[in-house]
Scaffold this motif. Structure first.
Motif, short mmCIF file in Angstrom:
data_model
loop_
_atom_site.label_atom_id
_atom_site.label_comp_id
_atom_site.label_asym_id
_atom_site.label_seq_id
_atom_site.Cartn_x
_atom_site.Cartn_y
_atom_site.Cartn_z
N SER A 1 0.82 -1.21 0.00
CA SER A 1 0.00 0.00 0.00
C SER A 1 0.85 1.26 0.00
CB SER A 1 -0.92 0.02 1.22
OG SER A 1 -0.16 0.03 2.40
N MET A 2 2.13 1.11 -0.25
CA MET A 2 3.06 2.23 -0.16
C MET A 2 3.68 2.56 -1.50
SD MET A 2 5.08 1.25 3.35
CE MET A 2 5.42 2.96 3.80
N ILE B 1 7.46 4.80 -7.98
CA ILE B 1 6.46 3.88 -8.49
C ILE B 1 5.30 3.83 -7.51
CG2 ILE B 1 7.57 1.86 -7.44
CD1 ILE B 1 6.70 0.28 -9.97
N SER B 2 4.10 3.80 -8.04
CA SER B 2 2.93 3.78 -7.18
C SER B 2 2.77 2.42 -6.50
CB SER B 2 1.68 4.09 -8.00
OG SER B 2 1.48 3.07 -8.99
N TRP B 3 1.91 2.36 -5.51
CA TRP B 3 1.73 1.13 -4.75
C TRP B 3 1.31 -0.02 -5.65
CZ3 TRP B 3 -2.97 -1.33 -4.76
CH2 TRP B 3 -4.06 -0.59 -5.22
N GLY C 1 2.03 -0.22 -8.84
CA GLY C 1 2.99 -0.43 -9.91
C GLY C 1 2.55 0.12 -11.25
N THR C 2 1.37 0.69 -11.31
CA THR C 2 0.84 1.15 -12.59
C THR C 2 1.32 2.54 -12.99
OG1 THR C 2 -1.13 1.98 -11.47
CG2 THR C 2 -1.24 -0.25 -12.38
N THR C 3 1.82 3.29 -12.02
CA THR C 3 2.29 4.66 -12.31
C THR C 3 3.75 4.79 -11.92
OG1 THR C 3 0.09 5.56 -11.89
CG2 THR C 3 1.94 7.10 -11.82
N THR C 4 4.54 5.34 -12.82
CA THR C 4 5.96 5.58 -12.54
C THR C 4 6.34 6.99 -12.95
OG1 THR C 4 6.60 4.68 -14.70
CG2 THR C 4 6.64 3.16 -12.82
N PHE C 5 7.33 7.52 -12.26
CA PHE C 5 7.89 8.82 -12.57
C PHE C 5 9.41 8.70 -12.56
CE2 PHE C 5 4.10 11.34 -12.48
CZ PHE C 5 3.27 10.75 -11.53
N TYR C 6 10.06 9.50 -13.38
CA TYR C 6 11.51 9.49 -13.45
C TYR C 6 12.07 10.90 -13.46
CZ TYR C 6 10.91 4.60 -14.70
OH TYR C 6 10.58 3.27 -14.67
N GLY C 7 13.25 11.03 -12.88
CA GLY C 7 13.95 12.29 -12.98
C GLY C 7 14.41 12.50 -14.42
N THR D 1 6.87 5.59 1.02
CA THR D 1 5.94 6.60 1.49
C THR D 1 4.55 6.01 1.68
OG1 THR D 1 4.87 8.71 0.93
CG2 THR D 1 5.49 7.30 -0.90
N SER D 2 3.82 6.57 2.62
CA SER D 2 2.44 6.14 2.83
C SER D 2 1.52 6.70 1.75
CB SER D 2 1.96 6.56 4.22
OG SER D 2 2.09 7.95 4.38
N LEU D 3 2.02 7.63 0.96
CA LEU D 3 1.27 8.13 -0.18
C LEU D 3 1.26 7.09 -1.29
CD1 LEU D 3 2.73 11.75 -0.34
CD2 LEU D 3 0.59 11.02 0.75
N SER D 4 0.32 7.21 -2.21
CA SER D 4 0.26 6.22 -3.30
C SER D 4 1.48 6.33 -4.21
CB SER D 4 -1.02 6.41 -4.11
OG SER D 4 -1.08 7.72 -4.64
N VAL D 5 1.96 7.54 -4.39
CA VAL D 5 3.18 7.78 -5.16
C VAL D 5 3.67 9.18 -4.84
CG1 VAL D 5 2.01 8.68 -7.22
CG2 VAL D 5 4.26 7.60 -7.45
N ALA D 6 4.96 9.40 -4.90
CA ALA D 6 5.51 10.72 -4.56
C ALA D 6 6.84 10.92 -5.27
CB ALA D 6 5.69 10.84 -3.05
#
Length: 121
Positions: A29-30, A49-51, A53-59, A97-102
């Motif tokens: 859930s993290m 990466i979101s909890w 795995g469907t959303t990712t972000f990159y620098g 993180t306890s957020l879905s993604v950050a």
């Protein structure tokens, strides 16, 4: 949650490396992330990466070369790094993180001890 990053080491420019992050408890859930810090430089966001795995972000400096993934069943996160260059030399930190993604460092409550990645030219 305790995080243990591993997989760092010395690699030649152009090479690849995969970092692993083992969590001591459930992370399903993290949101998970990777940051890095080179000597004398600020901490830099690498990937998230979101909890689910469907959303990712990159620098911007790693987009297209690095891939973040996770295995919730194993409480693991990974960072596949390709086409490494000397500019990628840094200590890499696994975060949760306890957020879905950050993507901001202050959004992450849990940090691993870091693993050194050194890329020789």
């Amino acid at each position: 949650v305790q995080l243990q990053a591993s997989g760092g080491g010395l690699v030649q420019a152009g090479g690849s490396l995969t970092l692993s992050c083992a969590a001591s408890s459930r992370i399903s859930s993290m949101g998970m992330g990777w940051f890095r810090q080179a000597p004398g430089k600020d901490r830099e966001f690498v990937a998230a990466i979101s909890w689910s795995g469907t959303t990712t972000f990159y620098g911007s400096s790693v987009e297209g070369r690095f891939t973040i993934s996770r295995d919730n069943a194993k409480n693991m996160a990974y960072l596949q790094m390709n086409s490494l260059g000397p500019e990628d030399t840094a200590v890499y930190y696994c975060t949760a993180t306890s957020l879905s993604v950050a993507t901001l460092h202050f959004e992450y409550e849990y940090w691993g001890q870091g693993t050194q990645v050194t890329v020789s030219s």
